[in-house]
Design a protein around this motif. Structure first.
Motif, PDB file in Angstrom:
ATOM      1  N   VAL A   7      31.895  45.424  32.433  1.00 14.65           N
ATOM      2  CA  VAL A   7      32.921  44.447  32.104  1.00 14.65           C
ATOM      3  C   VAL A   7      32.207  43.156  31.690  1.00 14.65           C
ATOM      4  N   THR A   8      32.568  42.609  30.543  1.00 14.37           N
ATOM      5  CA  THR A   8      31.923  41.387  30.063  1.00 14.37           C
ATOM      6  C   THR A   8      32.447  40.165  30.822  1.00 14.37           C
ATOM      7  N   ASP A   9      31.660  39.098  30.772  1.00 10.75           N
ATOM      8  CA  ASP A   9      32.093  37.837  31.376  1.00 10.75           C
ATOM      9  C   ASP A   9      33.382  37.340  30.724  1.00 10.75           C
ATOM     10  N   ARG A  10      33.530  37.549  29.403  1.00 11.65           N
ATOM     11  CA  ARG A  10      34.763  37.121  28.708  1.00 11.65           C
ATOM     12  C   ARG A  10      35.991  37.811  29.294  1.00 11.65           C
ATOM     13  N   ALA A  11      35.864  39.104  29.609  1.00 12.18           N
ATOM     14  CA  ALA A  11      37.000  39.838  30.181  1.00 12.18           C
ATOM     15  C   ALA A  11      37.330  39.315  31.576  1.00 12.18           C
ATOM     16  N   PHE A  12      36.296  39.093  32.396  1.00 10.72           N
ATOM     17  CA  PHE A  12      36.553  38.539  33.730  1.00 10.72           C
ATOM     18  C   PHE A  12      37.143  37.133  33.636  1.00 10.72           C
ATOM     19  N   ASP A  13      36.653  36.308  32.699  1.00 12.64           N
ATOM     20  CA  ASP A  13      37.193  34.949  32.522  1.00 12.64           C
ATOM     21  C   ASP A  13      38.669  34.990  32.140  1.00 12.64           C
ATOM     22  N   ARG A  14      39.028  35.880  31.211  1.00 12.69           N
ATOM     23  CA  ARG A  14      40.430  35.976  30.779  1.00 12.69           C
ATOM     24  C   ARG A  14      41.313  36.472  31.921  1.00 12.69           C
ATOM     25  N   LEU A  15      40.823  37.429  32.694  1.00 15.64           N
ATOM     26  CA  LEU A  15      41.590  37.925  33.836  1.00 15.64           C
ATOM     27  C   LEU A  15      41.796  36.803  34.851  1.00 15.64           C
ATOM     28  N   ALA A  16      40.788  35.966  35.051  1.00 10.11           N
ATOM     29  CA  ALA A  16      40.926  34.821  35.960  1.00 10.11           C
ATOM     30  C   ALA A  16      42.001  33.861  35.449  1.00 10.11           C
ATOM     31  N   GLU A  17      42.061  33.638  34.133  1.00 16.04           N
ATOM     32  CA  GLU A  17      43.103  32.785  33.553  1.00 16.04           C
ATOM     33  C   GLU A  17      44.487  33.377  33.792  1.00 16.04           C
ATOM     34  N   ASP A  24      49.809  36.435  44.124  1.00 14.75           N
ATOM     35  CA  ASP A  24      49.047  37.653  44.435  1.00 14.75           C
ATOM     36  C   ASP A  24      48.292  38.088  43.182  1.00 14.75           C
ATOM     37  N   GLU A  25      46.973  37.972  43.241  1.00 12.30           N
ATOM     38  CA  GLU A  25      46.151  38.320  42.082  1.00 12.30           C
ATOM     39  C   GLU A  25      46.209  39.813  41.816  1.00 12.30           C
ATOM     40  N   LYS A  26      46.248  40.164  40.553  1.00 10.09           N
ATOM     41  CA  LYS A  26      46.284  41.560  40.131  1.00 10.09           C
ATOM     42  C   LYS A  26      44.940  41.961  39.543  1.00 10.09           C
ATOM     43  N   ALA A  27      44.649  43.232  39.650  1.00 11.56           N
ATOM     44  CA  ALA A  27      43.457  43.791  39.013  1.00 11.56           C
ATOM     45  C   ALA A  27      43.841  44.251  37.606  1.00 11.56           C
ATOM     46  N   VAL A  55      36.182  50.290  41.505  1.00 12.66           N
ATOM     47  CA  VAL A  55      36.483  48.863  41.416  1.00 12.66           C
ATOM     48  C   VAL A  55      35.237  48.142  40.913  1.00 12.66           C
ATOM     49  N   LEU A  56      35.399  47.446  39.791  1.00 11.64           N
ATOM     50  CA  LEU A  56      34.337  46.635  39.202  1.00 11.64           C
ATOM     51  C   LEU A  56      34.695  45.176  39.453  1.00 11.64           C
ATOM     52  N   GLU A  57      33.817  44.427  40.100  1.00  9.29           N
ATOM     53  CA  GLU A  57      34.133  43.051  40.470  1.00  9.29           C
ATOM     54  C   GLU A  57      33.198  42.065  39.807  1.00  9.29           C
ATOM     55  N   GLY A  58      33.750  40.920  39.431  1.00  9.69           N
ATOM     56  CA  GLY A  58      32.977  39.826  38.860  1.00  9.69           C
ATOM     57  C   GLY A  58      33.815  38.570  38.797  1.00  9.69           C
ATOM     58  N   LYS A  59      33.194  37.454  39.060  1.00  8.25           N
ATOM     59  CA  LYS A  59      33.856  36.144  38.973  1.00  8.25           C
ATOM     60  C   LYS A  59      35.136  36.101  39.806  1.00  8.25           C
ATOM     61  N   GLY A  60      35.132  36.809  40.938  1.00 10.32           N
ATOM     62  CA  GLY A  60      36.288  36.815  41.827  1.00 10.32           C
ATOM     63  C   GLY A  60      37.438  37.669  41.342  1.00 10.32           C
TER      64      GLY A  60
END
Length: 108
Positions: A7-17, A24-27, A55-60
């Motif tokens: 998973v790229t940092d861009r994908a994790f950043d967008r999911l965080a947004e 309740d945060e979603k995966a 489960v792949l985790e990054g940037k919370g």
């Protein structure tokens, strides 16, 4: 050897947004289903992780892939792109022998 998707940092950043301010945060759930114009199609949704998921985790944040879809996504890359036609999560899949123009359907 089956390598898990990355998973790229861009994908994790967008999911965080997307999850920002949510009670309740979603995966981000990535699945492969039969169908589409090329034989298989990606299904990208928000949801909860289950016992059967990788489960792949990054940037919370969490990206989950079910065990049935996992072999189709070996060594794939989950990314986020913003283009003139819109912004979306994309799958760069080295296992796909062809894909449709929109990138949501592929064959192996």
């Amino acid at each position: 050897m089956m390598l898990p998707p990355k998973v790229t940092d861009r994908a994790f950043d967008r999911l965080a947004e997307i999850n920002e301010g949510a009670s309740d945060e979603k995966a981000l759930r990535i699945a492969v289903d039969g169908g589409g114009c090329s034989g298989f199609q990606y299904e990208i949704t928000l949801g909860e992780a289950t016992e059967d998921d990788l489960v792949l985790e990054g940037k919370g944040q969490k990206v989950v892939v079910d065990s049935v879809s996992l072999p189709f996504l070996t060594n794939a890359e989950i990314d986020f792109t913003e283009e003139l036609i819109g912004a979306r999560f994309i799958i760069n899949n080295p296992n796909a022998t062809s894909s449709c123009g929109c990138g949501t359907s592929f064959s192996m």
